[in-house]
Design a protein around this motif. Structure first.
Motif, PDB file in Angstrom:
ATOM      1  N   ASP A  21      -4.039   1.454 -12.527  1.00 17.81           N
ATOM      2  CA  ASP A  21      -3.060   2.014 -11.587  1.00 17.81           C
ATOM      3  C   ASP A  21      -2.776   1.030 -10.447  1.00 17.81           C
ATOM      4  O   ASP A  21      -1.643   0.930  -9.975  1.00 17.81           O
ATOM      5  N   PHE A  22      -3.802   0.307 -10.031  1.00 19.64           N
ATOM      6  CA  PHE A  22      -3.654  -0.671  -8.958  1.00 19.64           C
ATOM      7  C   PHE A  22      -2.695  -1.793  -9.373  1.00 19.64           C
ATOM      8  O   PHE A  22      -1.902  -2.282  -8.558  1.00 19.64           O
ATOM      9  N   LEU A  23      -2.744  -2.200 -10.656  1.00 19.49           N
ATOM     10  CA  LEU A  23      -1.866  -3.261 -11.137  1.00 19.49           C
ATOM     11  C   LEU A  23      -0.394  -2.850 -11.086  1.00 19.49           C
ATOM     12  O   LEU A  23       0.490  -3.692 -10.912  1.00 19.49           O
ATOM     13  N   VAL A  24      -0.142  -1.552 -11.242  1.00 22.13           N
ATOM     14  CA  VAL A  24       1.246  -1.062 -11.171  1.00 22.13           C
ATOM     15  C   VAL A  24       1.798  -1.221  -9.766  1.00 22.13           C
ATOM     16  O   VAL A  24       2.951  -1.624  -9.571  1.00 22.13           O
ATOM     17  N   ALA A  25       0.971  -0.908  -8.754  1.00 27.99           N
ATOM     18  CA  ALA A  25       1.413  -0.966  -7.354  1.00 27.99           C
ATOM     19  C   ALA A  25       0.260  -1.448  -6.481  1.00 27.99           C
ATOM     20  O   ALA A  25      -0.445  -0.633  -5.867  1.00 27.99           O
ATOM     21  N   PRO A  26       0.005  -2.753  -6.427  1.00 27.29           N
ATOM     22  CA  PRO A  26      -1.082  -3.270  -5.589  1.00 27.29           C
ATOM     23  C   PRO A  26      -0.850  -2.899  -4.121  1.00 27.29           C
ATOM     24  O   PRO A  26       0.290  -2.820  -3.657  1.00 27.29           O
ATOM     25  N   SER A  27      -1.940  -2.686  -3.400  1.00 27.46           N
ATOM     26  CA  SER A  27      -1.820  -2.347  -1.976  1.00 27.46           C
ATOM     27  C   SER A  27      -1.255  -3.538  -1.205  1.00 27.46           C
ATOM     28  O   SER A  27      -1.394  -4.694  -1.625  1.00 27.46           O
ATOM     29  N   PRO A  28      -0.589  -3.275  -0.055  1.00 28.94           N
ATOM     30  CA  PRO A  28       0.060  -4.359   0.698  1.00 28.94           C
ATOM     31  C   PRO A  28      -0.881  -5.505   1.070  1.00 28.94           C
ATOM     32  O   PRO A  28      -0.438  -6.651   1.183  1.00 28.94           O
ATOM     33  N   ALA A  29      -2.165  -5.225   1.244  1.00 32.30           N
ATOM     34  CA  ALA A  29      -3.098  -6.287   1.621  1.00 32.30           C
ATOM     35  C   ALA A  29      -3.241  -7.345   0.519  1.00 32.30           C
ATOM     36  O   ALA A  29      -3.681  -8.466   0.795  1.00 32.30           O
ATOM     37  N   PHE A  30      -2.862  -6.996  -0.725  1.00 32.47           N
ATOM     38  CA  PHE A  30      -3.015  -7.915  -1.853  1.00 32.47           C
ATOM     39  C   PHE A  30      -1.704  -8.587  -2.249  1.00 32.47           C
ATOM     40  O   PHE A  30      -1.680  -9.363  -3.202  1.00 32.47           O
ATOM     41  N   THR A  31      -0.609  -8.280  -1.579  1.00 28.91           N
ATOM     42  CA  THR A  31       0.686  -8.814  -1.975  1.00 28.91           C
ATOM     43  C   THR A  31       1.272  -9.713  -0.895  1.00 28.91           C
ATOM     44  O   THR A  31       0.927  -9.599   0.286  1.00 28.91           O
ATOM     45  N   GLY A  32       2.165 -10.590  -1.336  1.00 35.24           N
ATOM     46  CA  GLY A  32       2.829 -11.489  -0.400  1.00 35.24           C
ATOM     47  C   GLY A  32       3.685 -12.490  -1.137  1.00 35.24           C
ATOM     48  O   GLY A  32       3.612 -12.607  -2.372  1.00 35.24           O
ATOM     49  N   PRO A  33       4.534 -13.249  -0.434  1.00 33.14           N
ATOM     50  CA  PRO A  33       5.361 -14.267  -1.082  1.00 33.14           C
ATOM     51  C   PRO A  33       4.509 -15.404  -1.630  1.00 33.14           C
ATOM     52  O   PRO A  33       3.347 -15.570  -1.258  1.00 33.14           O
TER      53      PRO A  33
END
Length: 339
Positions: A21-33
């Motif tokens: 489920d995390f792979l579908v929508a990673p939390s903002p702390a794990f995402t970025g440009p």
């Protein structure tokens, strides 16, 4: 460990499902440009999460990693073995048969190559003719046998044999190559291709018909001055083209023929445009379309091209039917008029 506070060695099936489920929508702390991994602002995921195919790939990688950890007894069990891959859609293979050269253009190209290969004994011109003979052998090997660029670049003389047919007909040249998924297959080789290979081997000072001669079918005759190239090609054993260099050889020849055709009024503009955008792989498609047009059985075309699925080969059949309908429409329109 960060999100659920669970060590890798303590993961359960529920933790694995949560990671899916995390792979579908990673939390903002794990995402970025996208940023350099060496920087502190790098994040493992781009905004929006992973595509379904990437999610399934991640799960398979983790399952394999945990299997190994279990095999070496670091873990007592593999929780991923009870987890299903994310659902994905198997998309149709986008075979770009539109890149195939029409029959007239293919014939004209072969005639232009033959003229360039003739050359003469004048200084410089004979060396250029030898390079053209190398390019012609490469193009015919793909256009008459349906080989991929990598397969043609690494084809070897010891794998090319003259075989007798059980029916008693004329012997046929056959070449065994290793293609995708490390699968071997044997393809027919035309008399014209063998003739071109003989001339290329004569340029190398080698006897093409020598028994059990072990060497690449096509090798560079002009070696770049770089140290790497000199080291690779400076030994007694001839080195084959790399896949990219093989493609460059073909593209360079096609570009020069395109310039020649541009000065001729008998070459249609659409042929010039197609030839200018022709890559080495287009000759594989050219073989597929010509084989279907000449009524070669589809399963035979599939075997020669090395397609895993008959559905992929059938694209050439649909393309041939489309061309037939378009030609028929133009024929009827000439008699019936508009509408």
């Amino acid at each position: 460990m960060v999100v659920r506070g669970v060590a890798v060695s303590s993961m359960t099936v529920e933790d694995c499902e949560a990671y899916k489920d995390f792979l579908v929508a990673p939390s903002p702390a794990f995402t970025g440009p996208k940023r350099s991994r060496a920087g502190g602002r790098w994040r493992p995921f781009a905004p929006g999460g992973l595509s379904p195919d990437s999610q399934a790939y991640a799960v398979r990688v983790l399952r394999a990693a945990f299997t190994w950890l279990t095999d070496v007894r670091y873990l007592a069990g593999n929780p991923w073995s009870a987890v299903h891959d994310p659902a994905t859609v198997t998309r149709e293979v986008p075979v770009q048969v539109g890149r195939a050269l029409p029959a007239g253009l293919w014939t004209g190209l072969r005639a232009a190559l033959d003229a360039r290969c003739a050359g003469d004994e004048a200084e410089g011109q004979d060396a250029e003719a030898r390079q053209w003979r190398t390019a012609r052998a490469a193009i015919l090997l793909m256009g008459d046998s349906g080989l991929r660029r990598d397969e043609a670049a690494h084809a070897r003389r010891e794998n090319l044999r003259l075989l007798s047919l059980p029916s008693g007909g004329a012997p046929v040249w056959a070449l065994t190559v290793t293609g995708k998924r490390r699968k071997q297959r044997t393809v027919p080789v035309s008399v014209a291709t063998v003739r071109a290979l003989r001339e290329h081997w004569a340029d190398r000072g080698r006897d093409f018909d020598a028994a059990l001669d072990s060497a690449p079918l096509i090798v560079p005759l002009v070696i770049p001055v770089t140290g790497t190239a000199r080291k690779k090609h400076g030994g007694a054993v001839e080195a084959s083209y790399t896949t990219d260099a093989f493609g460059h050889l073909v593209r360079q020849a096609i570009q020069r023929v395109t310039v020649e055709f541009a000065a001729r009024p008998d070459v249609p503009k659409e042929h010039l445009v197609q030839l200018a955008n022709t890559s080495a792989h287009a000759f594989r498609h050219t073989f597929g379309t010509r084989a279907v047009a000449r009524k070669m059985p589809v399963d035979v075309v599939q075997a020669i091209l090395g397609h895993a699925s008959l559905q992929t080969t059938s694209i050439y059949v649909r393309a041939e039917q489309q061309r037939m309908l378009e030609a028929a429409a133009q024929y009827y329109a000439a008699d019936d008029g508009p509408g």
